[in-house]
Write a protein that holds these residues in place. Structure first.
Motif, mmCIF file in Angstrom:
data_model
loop_
_atom_site.group_PDB
_atom_site.id
_atom_site.type_symbol
_atom_site.label_atom_id
_atom_site.label_comp_id
_atom_site.label_asym_id
_atom_site.label_seq_id
_atom_site.Cartn_x
_atom_site.Cartn_y
_atom_site.Cartn_z
ATOM 1 N N VAL A 79 42.070 41.809 33.312
ATOM 2 C CA VAL A 79 42.133 42.026 34.810
ATOM 3 C C VAL A 79 40.789 42.811 35.318
ATOM 4 C CG1 VAL A 79 43.633 43.034 36.650
ATOM 5 C CG2 VAL A 79 44.671 42.440 34.428
ATOM 6 N N VAL A 80 40.550 42.193 36.471
ATOM 7 C CA VAL A 80 39.304 42.952 37.036
ATOM 8 C C VAL A 80 39.476 43.150 38.572
ATOM 9 C CG1 VAL A 80 37.544 41.958 35.586
ATOM 10 C CG2 VAL A 80 38.273 40.703 37.698
ATOM 11 N N GLY A 81 38.933 43.769 39.309
ATOM 12 C CA GLY A 81 38.924 44.141 40.715
ATOM 13 C C GLY A 81 37.781 43.703 41.548
ATOM 14 N N HIS A 82 37.871 43.273 42.707
ATOM 15 C CA HIS A 82 36.880 42.788 43.681
ATOM 16 C C HIS A 82 36.920 43.660 44.980
ATOM 17 C CE1 HIS A 82 38.812 40.251 46.561
ATOM 18 N NE2 HIS A 82 39.712 40.205 45.487
ATOM 19 N N SER A 83 35.589 44.121 45.487
ATOM 20 C CA SER A 83 35.798 44.704 46.669
ATOM 21 C C SER A 83 34.431 44.729 47.087
ATOM 22 C CB SER A 83 35.989 46.360 46.389
ATOM 23 O OG SER A 83 34.880 47.052 45.451
ATOM 24 N N GLY A 84 34.018 45.520 48.238
ATOM 25 C CA GLY A 84 32.707 45.485 48.949
ATOM 26 C C GLY A 84 31.715 46.067 47.995
ATOM 27 N N ALA A 85 32.156 47.104 47.041
ATOM 28 C CA ALA A 85 31.229 47.660 45.946
ATOM 29 C C ALA A 85 30.775 46.689 45.097
ATOM 30 C CB ALA A 85 31.783 48.869 45.655
ATOM 31 N N ALA A 86 31.633 45.819 44.414
ATOM 32 C CA ALA A 86 31.559 45.163 43.125
ATOM 33 C C ALA A 86 32.419 43.837 43.237
ATOM 34 C CB ALA A 86 32.004 46.098 42.048
ATOM 35 N N SER A 87 31.959 42.959 42.186
ATOM 36 C CA SER A 87 32.815 41.650 42.058
ATOM 37 C C SER A 87 33.761 41.647 40.860
ATOM 38 C CB SER A 87 31.802 40.320 41.983
ATOM 39 O OG SER A 87 30.864 40.638 40.928
ATOM 40 N N ALA A 88 33.405 42.660 40.087
ATOM 41 C CA ALA A 88 34.182 42.686 38.820
ATOM 42 C C ALA A 88 34.411 43.985 38.235
ATOM 43 C CB ALA A 88 33.607 41.601 37.724
ATOM 44 N N VAL A 89 35.193 44.931 38.839
ATOM 45 C CA VAL A 89 35.382 46.055 38.189
ATOM 46 C C VAL A 89 36.500 46.177 37.182
ATOM 47 C CG1 VAL A 89 36.470 48.359 38.746
ATOM 48 C CG2 VAL A 89 35.377 47.243 40.418
ATOM 49 N N LEU A 90 36.127 46.426 36.009
ATOM 50 C CA LEU A 90 36.705 45.932 34.930
ATOM 51 C C LEU A 90 38.108 46.932 34.774
ATOM 52 C CD1 LEU A 90 37.145 44.394 32.302
ATOM 53 C CD2 LEU A 90 35.829 46.193 30.930
ATOM 54 N N LEU A 91 39.155 46.325 34.768
ATOM 55 C CA LEU A 91 40.591 47.257 34.786
ATOM 56 C C LEU A 91 41.178 46.992 33.385
ATOM 57 C CD1 LEU A 91 41.503 46.220 38.317
ATOM 58 C CD2 LEU A 91 40.536 48.515 37.686
ATOM 59 N N LYS A 106 46.538 55.795 34.542
ATOM 60 C CA LYS A 106 45.309 55.856 34.614
ATOM 61 C C LYS A 106 44.497 54.629 35.190
ATOM 62 C CE LYS A 106 44.402 59.104 30.578
ATOM 63 N NZ LYS A 106 43.940 59.454 29.220
ATOM 64 N N LEU A 107 44.856 53.629 34.740
ATOM 65 C CA LEU A 107 44.460 52.206 35.325
ATOM 66 C C LEU A 107 44.787 52.372 36.754
ATOM 67 C CD1 LEU A 107 43.460 49.394 35.298
ATOM 68 C CD2 LEU A 107 45.712 48.794 34.563
ATOM 69 N N ILE A 108 46.011 52.510 37.296
ATOM 70 C CA ILE A 108 46.521 52.545 38.632
ATOM 71 C C ILE A 108 45.559 53.648 39.469
ATOM 72 C CG2 ILE A 108 48.597 53.082 40.026
ATOM 73 C CD1 ILE A 108 50.266 51.307 38.374
ATOM 74 N N ARG A 109 45.531 54.718 39.037
ATOM 75 C CA ARG A 109 44.777 55.767 39.547
ATOM 76 C C ARG A 109 43.206 55.187 39.783
ATOM 77 N NH1 ARG A 109 47.255 61.209 36.761
ATOM 78 N NH2 ARG A 109 49.040 61.594 38.091
ATOM 79 N N LYS A 110 42.656 54.613 38.779
ATOM 80 C CA LYS A 110 41.267 54.187 39.045
ATOM 81 C C LYS A 110 41.334 53.038 40.125
ATOM 82 C CE LYS A 110 37.861 51.557 36.372
ATOM 83 N NZ LYS A 110 37.490 50.819 35.052
ATOM 84 N N MET A 111 42.036 52.272 40.154
ATOM 85 C CA MET A 111 42.363 51.381 41.339
ATOM 86 C C MET A 111 42.220 51.982 42.596
ATOM 87 S SD MET A 111 44.838 48.473 39.492
ATOM 88 C CE MET A 111 44.749 47.451 40.675
ATOM 89 N N VAL A 112 43.221 52.994 42.743
ATOM 90 C CA VAL A 112 43.365 53.622 43.825
ATOM 91 C C VAL A 112 42.155 54.255 44.341
ATOM 92 C CG1 VAL A 112 44.673 55.486 45.308
ATOM 93 C CG2 VAL A 112 45.877 53.798 43.799
ATOM 94 N N THR A 113 41.504 54.982 43.395
ATOM 95 C CA THR A 113 40.264 55.806 43.879
ATOM 96 C C THR A 113 39.187 55.042 43.996
ATOM 97 O OG1 THR A 113 41.047 57.652 41.961
ATOM 98 C CG2 THR A 113 38.543 57.365 42.841
#
Length: 228
Positions: A79-91, A106-113
């Motif tokens: 699972v990775v996240g994408h946003s205006g800051a990055a294309s592959a935030v490793l989750l 911890k994973l969910i808090r990382k995503m929210v932050t």
């Protein structure tokens, strides 16, 4: 997001939503590799107070992790996240899903932050291309990519055709986009430019989990019939 503790504790609810074992035993030699690419952009945090979109994404991720737990011999996922800051935030790294409730928290808090603090922008296209390339880096029975996006393409000169090309760049990969959007017209315009069957919409975020589950299960069944 106030519900993070409740989200990560919903083990019994999600456990019974595991894929039908009878659908996944047909001469499978290697695990299926699945890449989930989730939108954790600033707009997901901003509009969460209006339609709960970020909360629903967090719930959906927990559902997926719970559903796939114990099926490591059949499904390997990242699972990775994408946003205006990055294309592959490793989750979630390949083969290393969160093992405990605290790890999931911890994973969910990382995503929210990340969603709360990241800069504006859009890396959806790059995230899709990277996911399609990454999922095939190791031999597997089948390859899947599931992209979640808020369909906010207009400000960044992105088109459904661009995304469609990224989703279908590798014929070995079954890649799909699910749009979580309050802008019906924008999401439908993107979908119309995608190859048939590659785009889906969810305008009622309370239905995100069931929509994602249906796409996930249907795509695996579809790929079995297409391979025959």
């Amino acid at each position: 997001v106030d519900e993070v503790d409740g989200i990560t504790g919903a083990t019994n609810i999600y456990k019974r939503r595991t894929p039908d074992d009878s659908q996944t035993t047909m001469a499978q030699q290697l695990p299926k590799r699945i890449k989930f690419v989730l939108d954790i952009s600033g707009s997901m945090y901003t509009y969460n107070r209006l339609d709960g979109r970020l909360t629903r994404v967090l719930q959906a991720l927990v559902m997926l992790m719970e559903a796939l737990d114990g099926f490591e011999h059949k499904y390997e996922y990242s699972v990775v996240g994408h946003s205006g800051a990055a294309s592959a935030v490793l989750l979630v790294p390949w083969g290393a899903p969160p093992a405990t409730r605290m790890d999931r928290l911890k994973l969910i808090r990382k995503m929210v932050t990340h969603s709360q603090t990241c800069k504006s922008g859009d890396h959806t296209l790059t995230a899709t291309k990277r996911a399609v390339a990454d999922v095939t880096a190791k031999a597997a029975d089948e390859y899947f990519v599931f992209l979640l996006s808020d369909a906010d393409f207009g400000r960044y000169d992105l088109t459904g055709r661009d995304l469609g090309n990224a989703l279908t760049n590798d014929p070995r990969v079954s890649a799909y986009a699910l749009f979580i959007a309050s802008n019906f017209q924008a999401a439908e315009a993107i979908k119309e430019d995608l190859p048939p069957g590659r785009g889906f919409s969810c305008y009622d975020t309370s239905k995100l989990i069931s929509t994602l589950r249906d796409i996930f299960q249907a795509s695996i069944v579809f790929s079995k019939h297409a391979a025959r």
